[in-house]
Enzyme design. Sequence first.
Site, short mmCIF file in Angstrom:
data_model
loop_
_atom_site.label_atom_id
_atom_site.label_comp_id
_atom_site.label_asym_id
_atom_site.label_seq_id
_atom_site.Cartn_x
_atom_site.Cartn_y
_atom_site.Cartn_z
N GLY A 73 0.79 -1.22 0.00
CA GLY A 73 0.00 0.00 0.00
C GLY A 73 0.82 1.27 0.00
O GLY A 73 1.93 1.31 0.50
N ALA A 90 -4.30 -2.18 10.64
CA ALA A 90 -2.87 -1.87 10.55
C ALA A 90 -2.07 -2.89 11.35
O ALA A 90 -2.49 -3.30 12.43
CB ALA A 90 -2.61 -0.49 11.12
N SER A 126 1.55 -0.21 9.89
CA SER A 126 1.25 1.09 9.28
C SER A 126 0.36 1.91 10.21
O SER A 126 -0.17 1.39 11.18
CB SER A 126 0.55 0.86 7.94
OG SER A 126 -0.74 0.34 8.16
N ASP A 138 10.57 -10.76 0.96
CA ASP A 138 9.45 -10.72 0.03
C ASP A 138 9.71 -11.64 -1.13
O ASP A 138 10.44 -11.29 -2.04
CB ASP A 138 9.27 -9.30 -0.52
CG ASP A 138 8.73 -8.36 0.53
OD1 ASP A 138 7.85 -8.79 1.30
OD2 ASP A 138 9.18 -7.21 0.58
#
Lengths: 499, 499
Positions: free
Chosen positions: A176, A204, A207, A264
Site C-alpha cells: 500500500g 494496521a 502502518s 518478500d
Amino acid sequence: MQQAALIYKELGIDTLQEYVAFLQEDCHVVRSEGIEAQTRVELVCNQRSIVATVHVIHSDLIACGEIGLSMSAQAALSAEPGEKIEISQAPALDSLSQMRAKIFGHRLERNAFDAIMKDISAGRYANIHIAAFLTAMAAHRANLQEVTDLTSSMVDVGEHLSWGTTPVADKHCVGGLPGNRTTPIVVAIVSACGLTMPKTSSRAITSPAGTADVVEVMTPVNLSVEDMKRVVREQGGCFVWGGSLALSPADDLLIRVARPLELDSDAQLVASVLSKKIAAGATHVVIDIPVGPTAKVRNREQANHLENVLTHVGFANGLNIRVIQSNGSAPVGRGIGPALEARDVLKVLRCEHDAPADLRERALRLAGELLEFCQTVPAGQGLEKATDVLDNKAAWSKFKAICQAQGGFKEPEVAPIQYVVHANQAGRIKTVDNRRLSRLAKLLGAPEAKTAGLDLHVNLNDHVESGQPLFTLHAQADGEMDYAKNYLDTHPLFLIEAV
Amino acid sequence: MQQAALIYKELGIDTLQEYVAFLQEDCHVVRSEGIEAQTRVELVCNQRSIVATVHVIHSDLIACGEIGLSMSAQAALSAEPGEKIEISQAPALDSLSQMRAKIFGHRLERNAFDAIMKDISAGRYANIHIAAFLTAMAAHRANLQEVTDLTSSMVDVGEHLSWGTTPVADKHCVGGLPGNRTTPIVVAIVSACGLTMPKTSSRAITSPAGTADVVEVMTPVNLSVEDMKRVVREQGGCFVWGGSLALSPADDLLIRVARPLELDSDAQLVASVLSKKIAAGATHVVIDIPVGPTAKVRNREQANHLENVLTHVGFANGLNIRVIQSNGSAPVGRGIGPALEARDVLKVLRCEHDAPADLRERALRLAGELLEFCQTVPAGQGLEKATDVLDNKAAWSKFKAICQAQGGFKEPEVAPIQYVVHANQAGRIKTVDNRRLSRLAKLLGAPEAKTAGLDLHVNLNDHVESGQPLFTLHAQADGEMDYAKNYLDTHPLFLIEAV
C-alpha cells in the site's frame, strides 16, 4: 504415567502471536517432563490444544504448580485464571521433515504443503521453523505448481465463505501507499451497480491505518459471518474486518515472521493474497500494483513477473485475476490516520469540490475495471459507468446504506490538538519519505488514537513558497504532539529543491 | 531528542540466550519510540549494548518507566535493579542484506561472513534471522571456500588463545555417544608424554552430561584464562570449561537455533568444530566420527564426505586434522551422568580390573593417533606408547597433578537412592535406545544432580538370563526416582530378543 496439570495465572504479557508458557524452575512437573527454557510444550485446556515455547521463571512471578501464558496463548486456549492446563512435551512434527526436504531443494507436493500449513495454522511451528520454511521457499524459487498447491493448502486450513452467486468481486492493492484508501469507495460504486462485493479488510499491523481501521471510524466492522452475510444479502457489498473470520489463518502467521525478515518472495506474496481472496469466496479480483522507486514493487519488470504469477496461480485455483499497474511514487489523498483518511473517502463519495483528485481517480479506475471484468458493463465503458454512479450520488447512498446495515453511520471526529508545519524555503517538493510519514503518524498516536495523524497540504512535485503550510499534525494528547515535533526536528518529510 | 531511559526491575525470566525486554504498554517512552510487541530495541547500560525483542506487559508486573529483562539480557548488560537503561529502536542491520543475498543464492565473500558473524555474536540477530541464515547456508550447499571463510569469521569475532609452542594437540568427537568420556583420559596420556593439550570442553545442553560436567565432579573447571595458562605451563594439559572463554561466541548462538530446527549441514558442523579449535590455539586435532544407525553420522559415505570437508577447511585455516571413523552403534562405558561417568574414567586411569574395556580402548586409540600425528612417537607406535603410559600409571599421576593445579582432586560421590532393573525374559540385547537412555538420565536429575543417572550392567549384543540385573537407576531425590520408574514402564531401553 499421570497427566501433568498446572493452574493458570494471568501475567498479561503480549508477545504478539508467539505462544509462550511461563513455568517455575522448581516445579515438579517441569522437571519430570524434562522441560527447560525454549522447550516446546503441548498445552490442553477447554478441549483446545496449542504448542508453546517455555520461558522458565526464577522468581516468585509464578509459583510451583502454576503456569503463565502469553496473551495470544491465553486467547487460543480461552484459559481463565485458576483453570487447569495440561502440559506435556510437544510431539515431534512429521511435517518438519518435509520442510527440511524443501530446504535441501526437493519440490513439495500438495500433501506436503497441506501438512505444513495444517501445523502452522494450529500454532505448532515455532517462529524459527516458520522462518526456515519461508527462507527455503525463497531460496529454491517455487515453481507455479508449488505456488498453486501452497495457495490451495492455505485456503483449506481455514474457513471458506460462499455466496451462492457469481460473479463475486474483490480488489487488492499490493504494498500500500500511504493514504491510498480506495476500498470503501470502490465497494460503494460497484455494489451500487448491482455487483456482489463482500469485502474483508485488515487492520494496521505496522502502518498508521489499515482499511478496517479507517472504515471503523464511520461504521462497525467487527461483524460475525452471519451479520456479514445479512449485509451482503441486503446491500450487495460490505466492509468487514477479516481478522475474526479465520480466512487463511496460516497466512497471518507467515506474515508476522516474513515482515521482520524483510523476505518478500513473489511465491509467498501470491499465495498470501490469493488464499485470502479464495477463502472469502471471490471469483473476480482486480489487483492494483503500484510501481515506484519507494513502493514495494520498484520497476515494471518486477511488476510484470508478479502479474504473471498472480494470473496463473489464480487461474489454476479457479480465480479470475486482472492486474493493473499504477503510479506508486507519491502518497494518495491528503490524510494519513484513520479519521483523516475517512474524511478523504467521504469527500470523494460526497463529490465535494475539495475532494482529493488522485484518490477519486484511483478509485474510479479500479471500480471501472471491476465492472468490465465482471461484465456488468461492456468493455471500455467501466470508467464512465463508475464516474456516473459516483457523480449522481448513487455510490454515496449505497455507502450510507451499507453502513446502516452494519450498525449505523457516523461522521469522523477531528483531533483536538493541531500544529501546522510551514516551508522554510521556496522550491519544488523533490522527494517525500513515505517511511517517515508512517512513523510520524504513529508517533502522533495512529491508529489507536483515531483522529491522530497528518494532513498533507502539498504533494510530490508541487511548488511551494517559503512560509507556506506543508502539513498539519493531528494528535489527541500533548505528549504525543511533543514527541512528533521532536522527531520532525531531525527527520524532515520533504526534500524541497530551490528552483 | 533526549535519550529515553528506563529503570531496570528484576523479573527472573529465563528465555535461554534470546534477549527479551519487558515494557509496560502505557509507558510514554514506549509509545513515543513506536515500540510494540516483537519490536527490536537497542539497550545500553554500563557502556554495554545489546539488541532485544520486546514483550509488552498489560499488567502491573512492570510499571511505567520500568523495564524488565530476560536473564540472558540482564547478564549481558550487567544490569542491577534500579539502574538506568537507555532504550531506542534498534538500527537497521546492513549485514541482513548479505544474509538475504545468500538466501537468493549468491556466494558470500569473507567480508560478508565477517559482517554477519559480528552482528550475530553481538546479539543483534533475532532467532528468526539466525534461522534464515542457517537455512540459506543449508539450501545452497556452501562450497569449501565459503566454509573456510565462515570458519575464519567465527574465529575472528571471539577471543583467541595462543600457547607459544607447537604442536598444540586437541581432540573432538562428532555427535557424542552416551558415556563416551574419553577426553580426560586422552589429555592425561598425551600430556604425560610431554605434549601440550590445553583442552576446553562444553557442559551438557540437551544431554545428561557434557565433558565439563563430568570433570567438575573431580576438580574445578571454571578457570580464568590466566589460571588455564598457568595449569598448561605447569602440566602441559588441562580440562577447562570453554563457556566463559568466549571462543567462537557466534557458534553458541547458531547452535541454539540449529538444534530445534534439526538442521545439520556439514558446512555448519565443520565451521562450528574448527572455529572452536582454532580459537583455542590448537595446531593438530584428531576428530572421532562414530558411525552407526542411531549415531549422528549414519553411514560411511556421510562420514567420508564430512572427513573431506573437515580436512580441507582445517588445512585452509592452518590447522592439521586427522579423522578417525569409529563404531557408533552402542553406548560406551557403563555410567550415564556426571559422577557415574567420572567413576568410569577413574577406573580406566587407575587400571582397575573392572574398568570398562570399550572406554579404555577408545581413549587409547585416540591418544595413540594424537601422539603419532604430533610426531611425539614414530608412526605405528602411538597405541603402544599410550598403553604403556596408561598401564604404568604415568597418566593417572598426570591426571591427579592437573587436578591439583586446577584446584584439587576429589572422588565422585554415589547417589543415595538406587533401584535395580532386571530382565523380564532371557535373550540377546538386540537394540539400545540411546535417546531414551539420555531422557531417563535427565529425568533422574542429571546433570544438575551430579550423582544421578544410570549404571548399565549389560550392553548391546549381550546375552541375558531372565531376572538378571540390566541397569541401576541413581537419583538424589525420591520424586525423581518415581518419575524415572514411571517413564520406564512405558519406554523400555532395551529390546531383548529370545534366542
